[in-house]
Structure formats: C-alpha cells, structure tokens
Design a protein around this motif. Structure first.
Motif, mmCIF file in Angstrom:
data_model
loop_
_atom_site.group_PDB
_atom_site.id
_atom_site.type_symbol
_atom_site.label_atom_id
_atom_site.label_comp_id
_atom_site.label_asym_id
_atom_site.label_seq_id
_atom_site.Cartn_x
_atom_site.Cartn_y
_atom_site.Cartn_z
ATOM 1 N N MET A 1 5.234 7.911 -2.240
ATOM 2 C CA MET A 1 6.020 6.668 -2.230
ATOM 3 C C MET A 1 5.928 5.918 -3.550
ATOM 4 O O MET A 1 6.852 5.179 -3.916
ATOM 5 N N THR A 2 4.824 6.086 -4.278
ATOM 6 C CA THR A 2 4.656 5.341 -5.532
ATOM 7 C C THR A 2 5.734 5.694 -6.545
ATOM 8 O O THR A 2 6.105 4.865 -7.377
ATOM 9 N N LYS B 1 0.833 -1.195 0.000
ATOM 10 C CA LYS B 1 0.000 0.000 0.000
ATOM 11 C C LYS B 1 0.871 1.249 0.000
ATOM 12 O O LYS B 1 1.983 1.258 0.534
ATOM 13 N N TYR B 2 0.335 2.297 -0.621
ATOM 14 C CA TYR B 2 1.055 3.570 -0.706
ATOM 15 C C TYR B 2 0.187 4.744 -0.263
ATOM 16 O O TYR B 2 0.545 5.897 -0.511
ATOM 17 N N HIS C 1 9.306 -3.197 -0.219
ATOM 18 C CA HIS C 1 9.269 -3.215 -1.680
ATOM 19 C C HIS C 1 10.436 -4.017 -2.250
ATOM 20 O O HIS C 1 10.288 -4.724 -3.262
ATOM 21 N N ALA D 1 8.026 5.783 5.687
ATOM 22 C CA ALA D 1 8.219 5.462 4.274
ATOM 23 C C ALA D 1 9.383 4.507 4.070
ATOM 24 O O ALA D 1 9.397 3.724 3.109
ATOM 25 N N THR E 1 8.194 0.925 4.079
ATOM 26 C CA THR E 1 7.619 0.539 2.782
ATOM 27 C C THR E 1 8.719 0.273 1.761
ATOM 28 O O THR E 1 8.629 -0.669 0.962
#
Length: 530
Positions: free
Chosen positions: A399-400, A5-6, A82, A75, A78
C-alpha cells in the motif's frame, strides 16, 4: 494528525477512530455524517470535507469517494483514508478544497469487512439464508476463531492435496484413482442435513445490487438497494446533484475500470471520448491499465457485470466515475493484469503455490494446518486450509507505493470539474437611468456542466442559470433569467443580456451564474451615467 498505517488493514473501531480524530482536529473542515446503521448496528460514516471560507459543501461542485464495498478489500479503506488525510495535510490541496467539496465513505460494508478480517472468511458482503435442506451455514466449528474449510476423506471426493504442495487442495482429474480424496466445503453447520453433500450458502454482493442493468442471480440482493447500506449510499448520491465525479476503490487485479453500460460502438461519442481521456490519465498516474468492466474477468471473455457502481454512476448520476482495483494477493507476487485475467485453473494453482512461498519468506500466515474436529453432523472432519482473508488481501506493505498514486489521480480528477466564470461584463447607459447589461458566462473546466451528455437520468440534469441579483431595478426583458442546458468544457459559453431601469440610488448590479456541479459565481457591474 495520526499517521496512517500500512502494515495491516483497518477494522471498524480503528478507522472510525481516525475519522473522529481528524474531525476533532479540523472541525470547520470536516463534518461526519451517519448515512444509516448496518444490520449489526454499526454507523455507515461519510466524511464531508470542505473549506467553509468559500461557502458550504452543497454550494460547490463535489467529488465522491467510496471504498470497502466488498468485505475482503481492506486496502481500499486505506486508500480512501489517505485522500482525506492528504486534503488536510498537504498545502497544495487546500486551494482545491476552496472550490470542490469531497464526500468520502471509507467503508460501505463495515459488518462484512470486520467479519472477513477476524474470521478469515471467504465472503463478498454477507450471507443470506435460503432455508433449503443441506444448506451450509458458515460458522466456527472448532473454536479457533476462524471460519475456514472442512474436509473429510471419501473415495468419491472431488479434491486431493497437490503432489508438490500439500497445503494446496486441487480438483481431482477425471479417472484419477491415485491418492487420498476429500470432500471440501466451507466450515459450518448444515441445515436439515440428510447425508447429501452440503450446498454453499447464498452470498449477497453489494456491487451487483445497483439497479442499472440489475438482474436476479445467486449473488444479487433481494431487489436493487434492498441492503440498508446500499440504499443509504444511493439516496445520498441522488440528493446531492453537486457531485460531478468519483471513484470506487476495490481490491483485485490492477486496473482502472470504466463503465461498459453500452458497447463502445453504441456509446455517445462525446461521453466515450471523455471517459477514455480521463481513464488514460488515470492509467498514467496510477500505472494500472485502463479496462472496460465487461473485459475484467478470468478467462479473457467479455462478461456483463450487472448492477455495478460504474454503470449506476453513468446511467443514473451522469458523472465521471471509475472503479480502481488497487491490488490483491496475486499482484503482490508480481503478476501483471493480463497474466491474472487470462489464467486458467492450472495456472491459478501455480500462482497459489507462489503466493504460499511469498508469505513463507516473509513470515506472514495464510494457511492454517488441518486439525481433526468432531463435527455434530458429519462426524470426524479436518478443519483448516487457506486463510482466505490474508491470502486474498494484498500484502499490506504494498500500500505504501500504490495508495499515494491513487490519491494523486483522485485529486487531479477532482480538479477537472466544470468551472464557471463571468467575463466581459459591462453596463452601457442608454439614458434616463436605462442600462443594457451584457456578459459572457464561460466554463473553463475540463468537464461540461452536465459532465456526461447522454449519461444521467433527466432528474439529475440541471441547467446553468444566470440572473441579476439587485434591488431597486426594473428588468425590462421578457425573461429576467437566462438558462442553458449545458456548457461545454474548456471554453463553452453563453452570452447574456438585460435591459434595466435603475433607481438613482442603485450604483451596481450583480450577475450571478450557477449550476449544482460548479456552485455559484458572481460579478459586480457598475452603473455609471454617460
């Protein structure tokens, strides 16, 4: 496999759930290791990622990733997830896993990260009481679930509301008598309160607790690695000499940070050249400027960040290592690194106004209205103000764009490790089952087997070792094992030679070359009578 999720940041139960799901779906590739328990009883998880078809993780060179070293840097968690996700879902990365293992710690400070996200508290890692009089002990006073700020009116107060943006509290100018003035402190109770203005609690900063250049200060731990999470991290790294490189994700002004263990003019020339070359590659892939850690501070004046992960990675581990600052609130409003780092109090006030407007436009909340509360020691106060967690964090959708670029660099960096090959292997028959065995051991990787020539403590430096592995032979050399301290990158080589007597039944011998940071390579050599 679940998608990442972002739109928000992960809490402990969420990201541990992702780790366990990934491990259950890829049981042969992922092993979860609990390095320790935090002070609140959470597990400090490390994910070992490896392709077992080419051997166990400890028999290969390895890349180390950590994030969440600070509580208000969601962040980074994440970004670490990733990398793990990409290694197992992108086909082009599977070949990398055949020769490089990954050790990934998604969140070094699970306690602090959950606290920052839930209470919106301004904290680096954890509070450490000093038991002094008038010490403020942060906690939720008005029962809204947050730990924000308290203010109360006083003609001697040092703060007032910004004239154009009343949500923003600014410092009172000398001689200013216009308006309403306030005292402003963090929300909480006061130890042994005697009417004096409360003093802030001591805040422990995990990234000031590494022993390299450690100095006691208001934010360091009691002594290097005194916090259980940091000690567990250090013990894992030191006990895994196969680690050759790594990154530490943080969330500040966009930057790729390199070590400032020594001034550049005193740095080993080869180590500095390697550090700059790979740092520039990171700059190109991620799009963030390469900086030295001692220039990464507000005001632009060099400042020593004692006890940080970059210096530990260079001076103790001797690996290629960078801190990647993936962004925070001010980068989300479009500010460039030099604008943020050169800012002063006035410009930061303007930046905060822009940040408030940015979140207003998107309907995301970073401010809690001031509400009157009866404080048990101070009497009537107002509680509210900036929700530091949301305000400090980058806008989650950013973040995407950023996170895939950081993964791109990490996997490129991991592919650059030292890599041994055995070339030109031959056996020459000398008669009467006597043979001369020759070969060249080469390093075709982008890093030397030592990685850093001057960096790294003596116990972390291991030789390249070459030997014959075969029964039924007699090795006639004075020494049967060849060693060299290090093989240079991109073609460094070592010529080896043995004289052996082989039994009639022995038709081949095996040359084996190894180093912790490359793993072991083998080559069969045929023994044929001339």
């Amino acid at each position: 496999m679940a998608k990442l999720k972002y739109d928000s940041f992960y809490r402990y139960e969420e990201w541990t759930g992702i780790l366990k799901q990934i491990q259950s779906e890829h049981p042969s590739f992922v092993r979860l290791i609990s390095l320790t328990q935090t002070k609140q009883g959470k597990q400090l998880w490390l994910a070992e990622v490896n392709d077992p078809s080419t051997g166990p993780a400890e028999a290969k060179g390895a890349y180390y990733v950590q994030a969440g070293l600070h509580a208000i840097e969601g962040a980074g968690v994440t970004a670490a997830l990733h990398i793990l996700h990409s290694l197992l879902t992108v086909d082009s990365y599977r070949d990398l896993l055949k020769r490089v293992a990954f050790y990934i710690v998604p969140c070094v400070d699970p306690d602090g990260t959950d606290y920052a996200l839930s209470a919106q508290v301004d904290i680096r890692n954890r509070y450490e009481p000093t038991f002094k009089k008038n010490e403020l002990m942060p906690q939720d006073i008005n029962g809204d679930g947050y730990v924000l700020q308290m203010r109360w009116r006083d003609p001697l107060g040092l703060y007032k509301e910004h004239p154009d943006e009343p949500r923003l509290m600014i410092r009172r100018e000398p001689g200013d008598e216009e308006g309403v003035f306030y005292h402003l402190v963090q929300e909480g109770l006061i130890r042994d309160y005697d009417g004096t203005l409360p003093v802030n609690p001591r805040r422990v900063d995990f990234n000031r607790s590494y022993p390299v250049e450690w100095k006691p200060s208001a934010v360091t731990s009691a002594f290097p690695f005194s916090e259980p999470e940091m000690r567990a991290i250090a013990e894992f790294q030191v006990s895994h000499p196969n680690i050759f490189a790594g990154v530490d994700f943080h969330c500040g002004t966009h930057a790729v940070l390199r070590t400032a263990y020594k001034p550049d003019q005193q740095f080993h020339a080869g180590d500095l050249r390697t550090t700059l070359q790979i740092g520039k590659l990171a700059e190109e892939i991620i799009g963030f400027p390469l900086m030295s850690t001692d220039h990464y501070n507000f005001g632009g004046t060099p400042a020593r960040l004692n006890g940080n992960s970059n210096d530990w990675a260079y001076a103790k581990l001797g690996i290629s290592h960078y801190v990647i600052e993936v962004g925070f609130g001010l980068t989300s409003i479009g500010l460039q690194s030099d604008e943020i780092l050169r800012s002063d109090d006035k410009t930061r006030e303007e930046y905060t106004r822009r940040l408030l407007a940015f979140h207003d436009e998107r309907g995301s909340r970073i401010f809690m209205p001031w509400r009157t509360c009866d404080h048990p020691q101070l009497g009537e106060v107002e509680v509210g103000g900036m929700m530091v967690g949301n305000a400090r964090f980058m806008y989650p959708p950013d973040m995407t764009e950023v996170v895939p670029r950081t993964t791109g660099f990490v996997l490129k960096h991991a592919s650059m490790g030292p890599r041994l090959i055995i070339a030109n292997a031959e056996a020459v028959h000398l008669g009467a089952r006597l043979f001369r065995i020759r070969a060249t051991i080469g390093n075709i990787g982008a890093l030397s087997t030592d990685v850093m020539q001057e960096g790294g403590s003596p116990d972390m430096k291991r030789p390249v070792t070459v030997k014959l592995v075969a029964g039924g032979i007699g090795i006639l050399n004075r020494s049967s094992v060849h060693q060299t301290d290090s093989l240079a990158p991109a073609g460094g080589s070592l010529a080896v030679e043995w004289f052996i007597r082989a039994e009639e039944s022995r038709h081949t011998v095996v040359i084996e070359a190894s180093h912790p940071r490359t793993g072991t390579v083998r080559c069969d050599v045929s023994l044929k009578d001339s």
